[in-house]
Each structure stands twice: as C-alpha cells, then as structure tokens.
Design a protein around this motif. Sequence first.
Motif, mmCIF file in Angstrom:
data_model
loop_
_atom_site.group_PDB
_atom_site.id
_atom_site.type_symbol
_atom_site.label_atom_id
_atom_site.label_comp_id
_atom_site.label_asym_id
_atom_site.label_seq_id
_atom_site.Cartn_x
_atom_site.Cartn_y
_atom_site.Cartn_z
ATOM 1 N N THR A 511 5.416 -3.678 6.292
ATOM 2 C CA THR A 511 4.107 -4.155 6.749
ATOM 3 C C THR A 511 3.195 -3.048 7.270
ATOM 4 O OG1 THR A 511 4.913 -4.592 8.999
ATOM 5 C CG2 THR A 511 5.143 -6.362 7.374
ATOM 6 N N GLN A 512 3.749 -1.977 7.808
ATOM 7 C CA GLN A 512 2.930 -0.913 8.386
ATOM 8 C C GLN A 512 3.364 0.458 7.847
ATOM 9 O OE1 GLN A 512 0.439 -1.870 10.123
ATOM 10 N NE2 GLN A 512 1.071 -3.966 10.552
ATOM 11 N N PRO A 513 3.373 0.653 6.549
ATOM 12 C CA PRO A 513 3.842 1.941 6.019
ATOM 13 C C PRO A 513 2.984 3.123 6.461
ATOM 14 C CG PRO A 513 2.786 0.650 4.301
ATOM 15 C CD PRO A 513 2.920 -0.249 5.490
ATOM 16 N N VAL A 514 1.699 2.882 6.755
ATOM 17 C CA VAL A 514 0.834 3.984 7.149
ATOM 18 C C VAL A 514 1.304 4.595 8.474
ATOM 19 C CG1 VAL A 514 -0.787 2.509 8.417
ATOM 20 C CG2 VAL A 514 -1.585 4.667 7.435
ATOM 21 N N MET A 515 1.968 3.822 9.308
ATOM 22 C CA MET A 515 2.483 4.367 10.554
ATOM 23 C C MET A 515 3.658 5.295 10.320
ATOM 24 S SD MET A 515 2.213 1.182 13.244
ATOM 25 C CE MET A 515 2.146 2.308 14.644
ATOM 26 N N LEU A 516 4.296 5.170 9.155
ATOM 27 C CA LEU A 516 5.413 6.044 8.791
ATOM 28 C C LEU A 516 4.973 7.151 7.850
ATOM 29 C CD1 LEU A 516 8.148 3.316 8.164
ATOM 30 C CD2 LEU A 516 7.652 4.551 10.276
ATOM 31 N N GLN A 517 3.670 7.325 7.677
ATOM 32 C CA GLN A 517 3.133 8.325 6.757
ATOM 33 C C GLN A 517 3.590 8.066 5.324
ATOM 34 O OE1 GLN A 517 0.929 10.164 7.765
ATOM 35 N NE2 GLN A 517 1.189 10.379 9.950
ATOM 36 N N ARG A 592 5.827 11.673 14.563
ATOM 37 C CA ARG A 592 5.058 12.152 13.419
ATOM 38 C C ARG A 592 3.995 11.164 12.949
ATOM 39 N NH1 ARG A 592 9.499 14.646 14.000
ATOM 40 N NH2 ARG A 592 9.892 16.695 13.109
ATOM 41 N N SER A 593 3.782 10.120 13.722
ATOM 42 C CA SER A 593 2.748 9.151 13.376
ATOM 43 C C SER A 593 1.382 9.633 13.847
ATOM 44 C CB SER A 593 3.065 7.789 14.005
ATOM 45 O OG SER A 593 3.192 7.914 15.407
ATOM 46 N N ARG A 594 0.340 9.143 13.212
ATOM 47 C CA ARG A 594 -1.016 9.531 13.571
ATOM 48 C C ARG A 594 -1.519 8.660 14.717
ATOM 49 N NH1 ARG A 594 -1.983 10.268 7.613
ATOM 50 N NH2 ARG A 594 -2.434 8.051 7.544
ATOM 51 N N PRO A 595 -2.167 9.231 15.709
ATOM 52 C CA PRO A 595 -2.609 8.458 16.882
ATOM 53 C C PRO A 595 -3.544 7.314 16.529
ATOM 54 C CG PRO A 595 -2.714 10.815 17.343
ATOM 55 C CD PRO A 595 -2.424 10.676 15.881
ATOM 56 N N ALA A 603 -5.143 -3.796 18.446
ATOM 57 C CA ALA A 603 -5.924 -5.010 18.192
ATOM 58 C C ALA A 603 -5.039 -6.183 17.822
ATOM 59 C CB ALA A 603 -6.939 -4.759 17.072
ATOM 60 N N ARG A 604 -3.816 -5.926 17.404
ATOM 61 C CA ARG A 604 -2.872 -6.988 17.038
ATOM 62 C C ARG A 604 -1.795 -7.171 18.092
ATOM 63 N NH1 ARG A 604 -3.576 -3.614 12.522
ATOM 64 N NH2 ARG A 604 -4.826 -4.550 10.860
ATOM 65 N N GLY A 605 -1.996 -6.623 19.246
ATOM 66 C CA GLY A 605 -1.012 -6.736 20.311
ATOM 67 C C GLY A 605 -0.199 -5.480 20.521
ATOM 68 N N GLY A 606 -0.318 -4.514 19.625
ATOM 69 C CA GLY A 606 0.411 -3.264 19.772
ATOM 70 C C GLY A 606 1.772 -3.318 19.094
ATOM 71 N N GLU A 607 2.187 -2.191 18.567
ATOM 72 C CA GLU A 607 3.500 -2.069 17.937
ATOM 73 C C GLU A 607 4.495 -1.453 18.919
ATOM 74 O OE1 GLU A 607 5.191 -2.860 15.383
ATOM 75 O OE2 GLU A 607 3.645 -3.804 14.152
ATOM 76 N N PHE A 608 5.765 -1.785 18.719
ATOM 77 C CA PHE A 608 6.818 -1.156 19.516
ATOM 78 C C PHE A 608 6.837 0.345 19.287
ATOM 79 C CE2 PHE A 608 11.444 -0.041 19.885
ATOM 80 C CZ PHE A 608 11.492 -0.094 21.267
ATOM 81 N N LEU A 609 6.474 0.783 18.084
ATOM 82 C CA LEU A 609 6.415 2.217 17.797
ATOM 83 C C LEU A 609 5.361 2.892 18.659
ATOM 84 C CD1 LEU A 609 7.799 4.177 15.723
ATOM 85 C CD2 LEU A 609 5.679 4.043 14.421
ATOM 86 N N THR A 610 4.271 2.190 18.963
ATOM 87 C CA THR A 610 3.242 2.736 19.854
ATOM 88 C C THR A 610 3.783 2.895 21.266
ATOM 89 O OG1 THR A 610 1.526 1.654 18.534
ATOM 90 C CG2 THR A 610 0.920 2.354 20.759
#
Length: 653
Positions: A511-517, A592-595, A603-610
């Motif tokens: 669902t969030q591949p962009v967070m994993l580059q 290695r994720s982008r800020p 905006a969606r409640g935040g990810e655990f990765l954040t």
Amino acid sequence: MASLLQLFNEWEIQLLVLLSFVLQIFLFFTGGLRQRGAKFLSGIIWIAYLVADLVAVYALGLLSKLEENTHASQKGALPENHPLAFFWAPFLLLHLGGQDTITAFSLEDNSLWLRHLLNLVVQVALALYVFWKSTAWRNVHQLLVPGIFMFVAGIIKYGERTMALMYGNLQNISGYSTSDESKLNHRELDQDASYSSIVSFCLDSAPIVRHLFAGFTLLQIPQGFGAKTWTSYAQSDEVQLAKLAKLVDVELGIMYCDVYTKAAVLRTRSGILLRCTSQVSALVALVLFVVGNKQRYSRADVAITYTLFIGSFFLEVCAMLMMVMVSPWTWAWMKANKCVWLTRMSWMLVSSNIIGWPEEKPLWSNRMGQYNFLSYVGCEEKPSSSPWSERVTSMIRKMAKAVGKLFWLSKLLDIKYEEVDMDITESFAKEIRAILQSPFGGGQKQEWEHLSRFLHSMARELSDNFSAVIIRLHIATMIHLTEVSNVDAESVALVGICRKLSNYMMYLLVTQPVMLQVTATSAESVIQGFHNKFVTMMTATCNNGGKHVVLQILKEFLSKEDYTLSLPEPCKETLEEMRDMWVRIIMYAAGRSRPETHATQLARGGEFLTFIWLLMAHKSLGASVAFPIDLISPPPTFGPLMDVRYYAFDFRS
C-alpha cells in the motif's frame, strides 16, 4: 414534472447556500478525526472537502447571473421573490475560508497555496461584483453596511486558509517566523518527567521537528533551535519507554496540526488579531441586520439568513474552544506569562478526555497495517465462526476465483490493522539501545546464532529487487511461525510480534511502496509474479489440504526460488532473533525513507514507520542502521537496496 422543475429553479440558490453550510458543519466535526486515523470516513471527508468549494463557487457564479436573468424573466422570478439572496455572497466567502480543523486534505494542497491565493482574489472580486450589482440595481441599500462588515469577515476567513496552507507547505514550514511561539525552556527533562513537562518540551522543540519533516538533518538545523539538547533527553539510558513513546506521540500530534489545520495561524499575534476582527465584524453585521427593516423579504429568506449567521457563530465558538482554548500552545502561553489560575483551567481542558489531548489517548492512529501473502493466494486460515462481514468477504472471494484474484481486490479485502502495543514498542527500544551501545554504531557486525545459516543462504541469492527480498523473508517467516509450538506465554507473544512485524512490511510494500523507496509498479509486478508461481503449485491441493499441506507448498515454493531454505529449528531464541531481524528491517526502511512521505501519511493518521522514524531521530539514528543481511555478510555489489541507499537519510550528516 414541469412544476417541480420550476420550483427547483426558484429555490436553487437557497438550496445551494444551505448545502454549502451543511458541508462546512460536516467538515468541521469530522476533519479532526483524521488525526487518529478514521479510515472509514476518509473517502467521505475527501468528497465533502472537494464538493464544499465547488458548491460555494457555483453559488457565487449563479448569484452573478441572477440580475441578468431578472430582465428576461417574468414576474415571480427568483430575484423578485428573493432579493435577500444577494446578501449571502459574503457568507459564501466564509465557507470558502474552510474550517479550522481541516484546511488541507493532503500535503499537495499546501504546495498549491499560491493557487488558493489567486482563487482568493478572483472569488472576492466576484462576490464584491455580485453585491455591488444587487445594491445598485435592486435598491437594497439597507444591506450595504452589514454587507460590508460581512465581507470583512469573509475575506479574513478566506485569507486565514491561504496563510495556513502557506505555513503547512514543507518548503515554508521550517522557515516562517516562530517569534510568536512561547519559549518555555523545558528541554531538560528527567526520567520521571510528567505529562505536562513532556508537552512543554514538545512545544519548545516543535521547530526542530518541523525542520526534520522538511528534510533537514540534525546538523543542518540552525543552532538557535537547540537540536543537540533535543536529542539529549531521548538518548539517556534511564528514560522510561512510555515517556519517550508519549514524547514522539505529542510531536506527531503537533506536526499534524501545523500541516493540516489552522493551528499555525491561530497561535500568532497577527492570526489572533485577524480572528478577533472577523468575529467583531460578523457580530456588527448581525446587529445591523436584526435592527433593519426586513418586511420586504420573505420569511424563508430571513430564516436562512439567520441560520447562516447563527451557524457561523456556532462554528467559530466551537473552533475557538477546540483550536485555541484546548490548544497546548494557549496553555504554554498562559504558563509563560504566569497566569496561575488560567493555566490550571487551560491544562484541565488540554488534558480532558473528551476534547483535549489526554495522556492515555494517542495523537495518531497507533495502528500498523497487516497484509499476509497467503491471503492473496487464498490459503489464509479461516476463522471458526464467520460474522456477517466475513461472509460477505467470502462471497466476493468466490466470485473473484473465476478470473483469478486481482491484486487491487486483495488490497481491499485482505488488509487489516493491529494496535501498536508496548511489546512492539519495547522491541524497537531494545534494538535501538543495542545499536547505540555497540562500538560500530548501526553498521556493526552482529552474530545471529540461530539465523546465521538462513541469512547466509539469503545473502548468496540476493537480487537487485528489494520487493523480492521482503516477500521471501515474509514467506520464510510464515513457514517458521507455523512450526513453532506455543508451549508458553512468552513464545506466544514472540510469535505474535514476529507475525505483526512481517505482515507490516508486506503492508508497506503493498500500500505504501513510496515509503520504502520502491515504485508501486515494480512492487505490484513482483507480488503478482510470486502469486502466479505460488498458485500454480498449490491449485490442486489448497482446497483439500490443511495447514500442513500449505506449509509443505510454501517450502517447495521457496526451494524453487533458486536457493536452499535453511530455517533453524523452532525455539524461543530463534523467535527472538527473528523479531530482531524484522525490527532491524523496519528501522532500516525508516532511516532511508523520505521525510515528505511521513508528512503525507499524517493526513491519514500517521504510519507506524513515521513513529519509528521520529523515534530514531531522537536517538540520532538514520541511514547508519544496517540491513540484517549486511551484518553477517559483506553486501553484494548489486544488492537489493542499492536504489534505497541512494536516498540515504542520516540525521547526523
């Protein structure tokens, strides 16, 4: 039919104005729910956010045409029956100004603040033209003075939204003046810090967090903000985990308010002054309208006008209560000015369980998504008793089998969410302590006593595809967890943690591949490729086989992936190492994720990765955290994470 159409045309503008007002009420009371991840309302809020502006703009355009339609209409046309409709133009500007609880739906809205500024100029000019034409041509001069005051309120309201979007833009979020923010000087906290001192610490260090989300490293943040002091508290070994977790939680809550609400505007002197001016102008307009002659207007139009007045005051009072009185910034300002009684009353509101920021409730979703690869191939374990929702899901699955399960359908049906409990948080805290205490930092060589053979076999066969590595590790983890006999409570807890962490990485990949580059196209193609191979092997046995059959298919499937599966014997020590392996993988991805991806997820409640990313920032950890396989073997020349390392984000460099 003709009479209904005529009735609709006669009351069209009234219906549009009331619809615009209802949408504003809905956005006000639901906008703040996104902070804690109200995913079931996300789509409805998005539609209301877009439709609200469209309705207000369309109503303004319709008002501009009413006078022209009058000359060509017969007696009984809308302007003849409803001359008060022109007075509603400034109310539409109020609606275009949005609500304090939701100024931007996504981060892209903040980036387009210049477009909103242009819209402000155009819509204000259109509203002034509509009102001028009505007062000049329709001889409603008694509405001129209250209309002017309402225009002042509407323009200020619209301007506040544009300012909030400008402040929420990541390119400006670290640069706008913070001189109006109270300086509490509470960065020195002991291990027994109270919740109030934690909130003070977070408010004082809010500019540092804004710089991190804007892409700055700790060394790039100006010295005046005290980045070194910000990390000193979290790096103490004696800090209680619950306090540190709450510290990050409050910082995420403050960041959400800065980016997606008007909080950044309302805590400045200019913002408060403009808000007071707007309220006074609206109040004067209401008084002038009440004492004016309203006999020539229909009762319905007068009732609608009073509804708009009272509704706007109601929303403003609620906004002042929720965004100002309950704001921790207001409490901090009162405390800095030594207003003892007001400070106590303000803290009671801030810590309130109903409308405040209570210590017990998280300020983000506090959930981690779960996606199991077995769900995609249709071999997940079925619950013993199926509720109504499970029955509907089962029916959809059967319908999809005719053409093969589609990937988008799998994402819709198979994604679940688990709460982030203290066991998971403690796992990351333990691994962070181990990294900081090692002499080599995040890239230290680590002995994996039970997983070394398995990781060596993985390292020998690594490709240049990060998605494939995660899927293989995920499937291997599922195999190992099915072989573990849950003989004690500790083993049961370890199995649950390993499953949650493994499923969470698959969730991010899906669902969030962009967070994993990783690009969404490459991740989807890899997952579908694994799916096609897996389904080919299990089609004949999945419907008749049990858990042991699925396990055997999994082993055969991985054995055909051109490397030897070398999972260790199931035991508690192996589970602990597997837990640490997934913890390290998530930390590696977070470093290695982008800020900007983290700001988007707020905006969606935040990810655990954040949450992990910001926790690592407190510990001055970033791209220095190594991938688990790199700890037991030199990284290959073309490793799976070469594309990720290009975007390495280290807080210390």
